[in-house]
Design a protein around this motif. Structure first.
Motif, PDB file in Angstrom:
ATOM      1  N   PHE A  38       0.822  -1.204   0.000  1.00 24.14           N
ATOM      2  CA  PHE A  38       0.000   0.000   0.000  1.00 24.14           C
ATOM      3  C   PHE A  38       0.862   1.262   0.000  1.00 24.14           C
ATOM      4  O   PHE A  38       0.459   2.300  -0.509  1.00 24.14           O
ATOM      5  CB  PHE A  38      -0.929  -0.005   1.216  1.00 24.14           C
ATOM      6  CG  PHE A  38      -1.951   1.091   1.169  1.00 24.14           C
ATOM      7  CD1 PHE A  38      -2.900   1.109   0.148  1.00 24.14           C
ATOM      8  CD2 PHE A  38      -1.948   2.112   2.100  1.00 24.14           C
ATOM      9  CE1 PHE A  38      -3.828   2.126   0.074  1.00 24.14           C
ATOM     10  CE2 PHE A  38      -2.888   3.134   2.026  1.00 24.14           C
ATOM     11  CZ  PHE A  38      -3.832   3.136   1.009  1.00 24.14           C
ATOM     12  N   PRO A  41       1.809   3.147  -3.846  1.00 28.05           N
ATOM     13  CA  PRO A  41       1.093   4.274  -4.453  1.00 28.05           C
ATOM     14  C   PRO A  41       1.122   5.522  -3.593  1.00 28.05           C
ATOM     15  O   PRO A  41       1.155   6.641  -4.112  1.00 28.05           O
ATOM     16  CB  PRO A  41      -0.341   3.745  -4.610  1.00 28.05           C
ATOM     17  CG  PRO A  41      -0.453   2.623  -3.661  1.00 28.05           C
ATOM     18  CD  PRO A  41       0.912   2.001  -3.566  1.00 28.05           C
ATOM     19  N   VAL A  44       4.543   7.225  -4.153  1.00 23.24           N
ATOM     20  CA  VAL A  44       4.584   7.831  -5.494  1.00 23.24           C
ATOM     21  C   VAL A  44       3.687   9.066  -5.529  1.00 23.24           C
ATOM     22  O   VAL A  44       4.062  10.114  -6.073  1.00 23.24           O
ATOM     23  CB  VAL A  44       4.159   6.808  -6.569  1.00 23.24           C
ATOM     24  CG1 VAL A  44       4.020   7.488  -7.922  1.00 23.24           C
ATOM     25  CG2 VAL A  44       5.161   5.680  -6.650  1.00 23.24           C
ATOM     26  N   GLY A  45       2.524   8.959  -4.931  1.00 19.75           N
ATOM     27  CA  GLY A  45       1.593  10.085  -4.898  1.00 19.75           C
ATOM     28  C   GLY A  45       2.198  11.272  -4.173  1.00 19.75           C
ATOM     29  O   GLY A  45       2.144  12.409  -4.654  1.00 19.75           O
TER      30      GLY A  45
ATOM     31  N   ALA B  45      -8.330   0.747  -3.053  1.00 22.34           N
ATOM     32  CA  ALA B  45      -7.587   1.718  -2.239  1.00 22.34           C
ATOM     33  C   ALA B  45      -6.477   2.366  -3.064  1.00 22.34           C
ATOM     34  O   ALA B  45      -6.241   3.578  -2.977  1.00 22.34           O
ATOM     35  CB  ALA B  45      -7.013   1.030  -1.008  1.00 22.34           C
ATOM     36  N   VAL B  46      -5.802   1.551  -3.887  1.00 19.69           N
ATOM     37  CA  VAL B  46      -4.756   2.101  -4.766  1.00 19.69           C
ATOM     38  C   VAL B  46      -5.365   3.146  -5.696  1.00 19.69           C
ATOM     39  O   VAL B  46      -4.804   4.232  -5.912  1.00 19.69           O
ATOM     40  CB  VAL B  46      -4.088   0.971  -5.582  1.00 19.69           C
ATOM     41  CG1 VAL B  46      -3.192   1.551  -6.660  1.00 19.69           C
ATOM     42  CG2 VAL B  46      -3.299   0.055  -4.670  1.00 19.69           C
ATOM     43  N   VAL B  49      -6.086   6.382  -3.810  1.00 18.95           N
ATOM     44  CA  VAL B  49      -4.873   7.155  -3.500  1.00 18.95           C
ATOM     45  C   VAL B  49      -4.310   7.800  -4.773  1.00 18.95           C
ATOM     46  O   VAL B  49      -4.096   9.023  -4.829  1.00 18.95           O
ATOM     47  CB  VAL B  49      -3.811   6.243  -2.853  1.00 18.95           C
ATOM     48  CG1 VAL B  49      -2.475   6.962  -2.774  1.00 18.95           C
ATOM     49  CG2 VAL B  49      -4.262   5.822  -1.466  1.00 18.95           C
ATOM     50  N   THR B  50      -4.086   6.975  -5.813  1.00 20.85           N
ATOM     51  CA  THR B  50      -3.490   7.539  -7.032  1.00 20.85           C
ATOM     52  C   THR B  50      -4.449   8.537  -7.670  1.00 20.85           C
ATOM     53  O   THR B  50      -4.021   9.567  -8.184  1.00 20.85           O
ATOM     54  CB  THR B  50      -3.152   6.423  -8.035  1.00 20.85           C
ATOM     55  OG1 THR B  50      -4.289   5.585  -8.194  1.00 20.85           O
ATOM     56  CG2 THR B  50      -1.984   5.598  -7.568  1.00 20.85           C
ATOM     57  N   PHE B  53      -4.190  11.933  -5.957  1.00 22.69           N
ATOM     58  CA  PHE B  53      -2.987  12.703  -6.312  1.00 22.69           C
ATOM     59  C   PHE B  53      -3.034  13.181  -7.759  1.00 22.69           C
ATOM     60  O   PHE B  53      -2.557  14.271  -8.076  1.00 22.69           O
ATOM     61  CB  PHE B  53      -1.727  11.901  -6.007  1.00 22.69           C
ATOM     62  CG  PHE B  53      -1.414  11.847  -4.542  1.00 22.69           C
ATOM     63  CD1 PHE B  53      -1.057  13.004  -3.864  1.00 22.69           C
ATOM     64  CD2 PHE B  53      -1.508  10.667  -3.826  1.00 22.69           C
ATOM     65  CE1 PHE B  53      -0.784  12.978  -2.507  1.00 22.69           C
ATOM     66  CE2 PHE B  53      -1.247  10.634  -2.473  1.00 22.69           C
ATOM     67  CZ  PHE B  53      -0.883  11.786  -1.808  1.00 22.69           C
ATOM     68  N   LEU B  81       4.548   7.312 -13.335  1.00 22.07           N
ATOM     69  CA  LEU B  81       4.240   6.124 -12.543  1.00 22.07           C
ATOM     70  C   LEU B  81       2.859   6.264 -11.902  1.00 22.07           C
ATOM     71  O   LEU B  81       2.078   5.311 -11.858  1.00 22.07           O
ATOM     72  CB  LEU B  81       5.324   5.927 -11.482  1.00 22.07           C
ATOM     73  CG  LEU B  81       5.242   4.629 -10.675  1.00 22.07           C
ATOM     74  CD1 LEU B  81       5.194   3.417 -11.583  1.00 22.07           C
ATOM     75  CD2 LEU B  81       6.420   4.522  -9.725  1.00 22.07           C
ATOM     76  N   LEU B  82       2.567   7.469 -11.443  1.00 16.86           N
ATOM     77  CA  LEU B  82       1.259   7.734 -10.850  1.00 16.86           C
ATOM     78  C   LEU B  82       0.148   7.451 -11.864  1.00 16.86           C
ATOM     79  O   LEU B  82      -0.831   6.762 -11.586  1.00 16.86           O
ATOM     80  CB  LEU B  82       1.219   9.198 -10.395  1.00 16.86           C
ATOM     81  CG  LEU B  82       0.068   9.626  -9.501  1.00 16.86           C
ATOM     82  CD1 LEU B  82       0.105   8.861  -8.199  1.00 16.86           C
ATOM     83  CD2 LEU B  82       0.141  11.119  -9.237  1.00 16.86           C
ATOM     84  N   MET B  85       0.030   3.657 -12.722  1.00 19.45           N
ATOM     85  CA  MET B  85      -0.601   2.837 -11.688  1.00 19.45           C
ATOM     86  C   MET B  85      -2.114   2.986 -11.734  1.00 19.45           C
ATOM     87  O   MET B  85      -2.849   2.011 -11.644  1.00 19.45           O
ATOM     88  CB  MET B  85      -0.081   3.252 -10.314  1.00 19.45           C
ATOM     89  CG  MET B  85       1.302   2.728 -10.023  1.00 19.45           C
ATOM     90  SD  MET B  85       1.597   2.575  -8.259  1.00 19.45           S
ATOM     91  CE  MET B  85       2.173   4.113  -7.844  1.00 19.45           C
ATOM     92  N   MET B 259       0.001  -5.292  -6.628  1.00 15.70           N
ATOM     93  CA  MET B 259       0.889  -4.134  -6.790  1.00 15.70           C
ATOM     94  C   MET B 259       2.011  -4.457  -7.769  1.00 15.70           C
ATOM     95  O   MET B 259       2.363  -3.641  -8.635  1.00 15.70           O
ATOM     96  CB  MET B 259       1.476  -3.784  -5.417  1.00 15.70           C
ATOM     97  CG  MET B 259       2.002  -2.374  -5.328  1.00 15.70           C
ATOM     98  SD  MET B 259       0.683  -1.184  -5.546  1.00 15.70           S
ATOM     99  CE  MET B 259       1.241  -0.314  -6.953  1.00 15.70           C
ATOM    100  N   LEU B 263       2.856  -2.559 -11.218  1.00  9.23           N
ATOM    101  CA  LEU B 263       4.164  -1.943 -11.453  1.00  9.23           C
ATOM    102  C   LEU B 263       4.809  -2.495 -12.719  1.00  9.23           C
ATOM    103  O   LEU B 263       5.389  -1.741 -13.509  1.00  9.23           O
ATOM    104  CB  LEU B 263       5.087  -2.181 -10.251  1.00  9.23           C
ATOM    105  CG  LEU B 263       4.768  -1.365  -8.998  1.00  9.23           C
ATOM    106  CD1 LEU B 263       5.685  -1.752  -7.861  1.00  9.23           C
ATOM    107  CD2 LEU B 263       4.878   0.128  -9.286  1.00  9.23           C
TER     108      LEU B 263
END
Lengths: 190, 644
Positions: A38, A41, A44-45, B45-46, B49-50, B53, B81-82, B85, B259, B263
């Motif tokens: 977890f 990300p 990276v964010g 959740a990923v 978050v991404t 951002f 990468l953001l 992902m 993940m 990636l």
């Protein structure tokens, strides 16, 4: 989610016979793995979120602001817009006003350049023609023609910010900079 | 610390609830089935978050959406990468939910008492598709834009309300700013929130059902244990099953696997080593195609893999029947899935569900394969892909050189001779003119009736013009259609295809007098004349020519018909002053019938901008003609490569 690991685990012990330490190890391992997955990300964010810190403003560029002949020797200050290519994230706007400077010709080949931004809170100061001084419209700080504070207890923490001037023949070039408001020292904003 | 936890627990019950479950011993169905919800939860959740951002950079408007993504992809540290992902985790999320639904069906765990648990999974799958479809547009690239354009226009298939629904979906009569703001609000707001709620409900209800299972198993095992040795064995097994041991390691490994997969997909482009001369944003993360050109539909727009099957299926319906594959069938499929647990109550129901699901899966895979196969061998499709790729590379080159203007990145392409030249030529010139090298590479007219403009006015081009064999050459005409029987290499290069010029004075001169004139002037002067004339293409407007230059041309009797730097005030043929220069080309394209060019002898060439004083009446704008001229002359911005 939980499921009967003990029932499927062949490496150690019979069903239900695992020592408590194994439970602790499994728990820690799961925690580390899950956190690592977890965190990827999230990290990276955050790195990209902090990107603005890596970006520099266009401070300190020399700009041609006026011709010497346009300024009267000993005359009043002239508020001159600073025209530069402006970069806003992905956009580039060619030749846009990005600020202003008061220019005053003090001698034959000498020009005084003052940032119009008041060092107190960042308002643009006005020139008061009748009293020959600068007045900040926000908190009424006043400055003389050289940018020195006139009040003993001025709202402004320092005098108006003088900018570097380079008179090249008939052209007046100024190193356009902004300074952090609120501090007694001139700290360039980059 | 303990007091604080106690304080929280007293008020929320979060911690003791967890304790209760552990004591009660929550078992699962097979362990591997329990991993799915964890992986789905993690992937979501990923995305949250991404997505958050990305949102801190994204600017949803027609002139800034693609541009802000360019900024993320190329300027922001870790930005590619953001994006990568978020893009790939979205696809993984759909794949996970799809596989989860399939495993529930095949393992039979969708049946009572899990009707609602299963139903939620189906709705979550639909919601994921909604998230992916809205997200697809947000990149505002050729592919996302034109895919969405097609999809939203499907709403017109719906009777009565179609037009209104379309306007509501795109936020007006057509796609633009409000489409983006709407789609962002749906994507990052509504759909994400709904998906989150569904996911939480699903996990809670799944636990409840599992708890129930455990009680049932435990009770039946206890009853069996009083019935002899076999029963005791069964009881021991059931007890083992009901004993709680946490499988957190398994779940954590699933998250790590997700993940890792994301990636790897994000960094796929770097596996073969770093491509030369490319920036990380070019080959890493999610692809960023060129910005969408509303005037130039992208023919190669295809849905992402999950919709390719449906896309192919829709091909088998036409006209109003499209409503069947687009709305009726997907709607019925969702209803069908929701009904499965109830169908399974019937004795043969479960078998039927399994067979139907398997058949559907095979059908989708087959349709996807057909579509991919057809695209792979479709040359037009491949050409569109290549053209879009070219635009994408070009717009990024231009951005690096000039920055993005406030009108957006597309304006750079619109102002670029290299991009616009071929398009303008194809639209306006290719009906008569070729622009192809001798080997036939380039643009070939169907029925060339005017000179080939490849290398127009260059020394090489002029040498051919003054060649008696080539000036009027044309392959034979088909006696029936009267069309030239051209092959890519056997075609008229100069006046062979024209109607009047082929019998005109220039052809007469080159085929006749020129030989004598060359002898008179001196053979060594002939290449010099060609060089001098070719040099006119580089002459700036108004720049005077030296006496030597005039003589080099005049010696060959050119001034008999042509005007050249003040010589011959009443010419019967085009001016040679600045021949082939930008200004000359802009002039002849604007008005070939002007006395300066062909005058009344102009054959068929239209005037593309005859009235500079009223630009709206002209076929092309001055800027378009300039770009066409620049492109014909090969003048455009090119970045320096490393070898230079």
């Amino acid at each position: 989610m939980e499921s009967p690991v003990r029932a499927t685990c062949h490496c150690c012990g019979g069903p239900g016979a695992g020592p408590p330490r194994r439970g602790f190890l499994a728990k820690s391992l799961a925690l580390v793995l899950g956190a690592a997955a977890f965190a990827t990300p999230v990290v990276v964010g955050i790195v990209s979120f902090l990107n603005p810190l890596r970006q520099k403003g266009q401070a300190g560029e020399l700009v041609r602001l006026a011709s010497l002949e346009g300024l009267l020797e000993g005359g009043p200050p002239v508020k001159t817009p600073v025209i530069m290519d402006r970069v806003d994230a992905w956009n580039r706007f060619p030749k846009q006003p990005v600020g202003a400077v008061f220019l005053r010709r003090t001698a034959k080949d000498q020009v005084l350049a003052l940032q119009v931004v008041c060092p107190h809170a960042g308002c643009f100061v006005d020139y008061d023609e009748a009293n020959q001084r600068y007045v900040c419209p926000c908190h009424k700080a006043t400055f003389d023609l050289d940018g020195k504070r006139l009040e003993e207890r001025s709202e402004s923490p320092r005098d108006l910010d003088e900018l570097e001037v380079d008179v090249r023949g008939p052209e007046v070039w100024v190193k356009f900079e902004r300074f952090q408001p609120g501090s007694t020292d001139k700290i360039p904003q980059v | 610390m303990k007091a604080l936890l106690q304080w929280i627990d007293d008020r929320t019950g979060v911690l003791s609830a967890r304790q209760d479950r552990r004591q009660a011993g929550v078992p699962q169905q097979p362990a591997w089935l329990g991993v799915w919800p964890s992986a789905i939860l993690f992937t979501f959740a990923v995305q949250a978050v991404t997505g958050f951002f990305l949102w801190t950079f994204y600017s949803p408007s027609a002139q800034t959406a693609w541009e802000s993504l360019y900024f993320i992809q190329y300027e922001v540290a870790g930005g590619w990468l953001l994006r990568g992902m978020h893009y790939y985790a979205g696809q993984v999320l759909l794949a996970l939910i799809g596989l989860y639904v399939l495993t529930m069906i095949f393992s039979g765990t969708y049946r009572a008492p899990r009707e609602l648990v299963f139903g939620l999974a189906v709705v979550m799958a639909a919601m994921t598709i909604a998230l992916l479809l809205t997200g697809d547009l947000l990149s505002w690239s050729q592919r996302g834009y034109w895919s969405t354009d097609v999809r939203t226009k499907f709403l017109f298939l719906l009777p009565w309300v179609g037009g209104d629904l379309y306007k509501l979906a795109v936020g007006g009569p057509g796609m633009g700013h409000l489409t983006l703001t709407r789609f962002l609000a749906l994507h990052a707001g509504l759909f994400s929130a709904v998906f989150g709620v569904l996911l939480v409900l699903h996990v809670c209800w799944a636990r409840r059902a599992a708890l129930r299972d455990a009680h049932v198993a435990f009770r039946s095992a206890k009853a069996a244990s009083s019935r002899g040795a076999e029963g005791q064995e069964k009881a021991a097994f059931a007890e083992r099953k009901a004993t709680l041991v946490d499988s957190r390691v398994l779940n954590a490994l699933a998250c790590v696997a997700v993940m890792a997969m994301v990636l790897v997909m994000s960094c796929w482009g770097a596996l073969g080593g770093r491509p030369a001369g490319q920036l990380p944003g070019d080959y890493l993360g999610a692809e960023l195609g060129s910005p969408p050109d509303p005037g130039d539909a992208y023919a190669a727009a295809r849905p992402d893999w999950y919709f390719v099957g449906l896309y192919q299926f829709a091909h088998y319906f036409s006209g109003g029947w499209k409503i069947v594959p687009i709305f009726v069938v997907p709607g019925l499929l969702v209803l069908g899935f929701l009904a499965m647990p109830f169908i399974a109550r019937w004795r043969a129901g479960h078998g039927l569900n399994v067979v139907a699901t398997a058949a559907l899966a095979i059908g989708v895979v087959a349709l996807t394969a057909i579509s991919k196969y057809q695209d792979a061998k479709d040359e037009g499709h491949q050409a569109s892909l290549a053209a879009a790729e070219q635009d994408a590379v070009r717009v990024k080159e231009l951005i690096r050189a000039q920055g993005i203007p406030s009108a957006g990145a597309l304006a750079l392409l619109w102002e670029d001779p290299k991009s616009q030249g071929p398009k303008l030529f194809k639209q306006h010139c290719l009906s008569c003119h070729d622009r192809a090298a001798a080997d036939g590479s380039g643009m070939l007219a169907q029925d060339p009736s005017a000179p080939n403009l490849h290398g127009f006015a260059s020394a090489e081009w002029l040498a051919g013009l003054f060649d008696p064999k080539r000036i009027a050459y044309a392959p034979p005409r088909d006696p029936q259609t009267n069309k030239l029987q051209c092959t890519p290499t056997d075609r008229p290069r100069y006046f062979g295809g024209t109607e009047k010029l082929v019998k005109g004075d220039m052809v007469d001169f080159v085929k006749g007098n020129l030989r004598e004139v060359r002898k008179d002037v001196g053979e060594e002067e002939f290449p010099k004349m060609i060089e001098t004339l070719a040099a006119e293409a580089k002459r700036r407007p108004g720049e005077k020519a030296s006496a030597e230059v005039k003589q080099a041309i005049g010696d060959f009797t050119c001034f008999d018909c042509h005007h050249f730097h003040g010589e011959n005030k009443a010419p019967s043929a085009p001016h040679l002053t600045g021949y082939g220069s930008r200004e000359w080309l802009v002039g002849i394209i604007s008005d070939p019938g002007h006395p300066r060019f062909y005058g009344k002898n102009n054959e068929r060439m239209p005037a593309y901008a005859k009235t500079p004083q009223s630009p709206e009446d002209n076929i092309l704008s001055l800027r378009q003609i300039e770009m066409l001229a620049d492109w014909l002359r090969g003048v455009w911005y090119e970045p320096l490569t490393h070898s230079e």
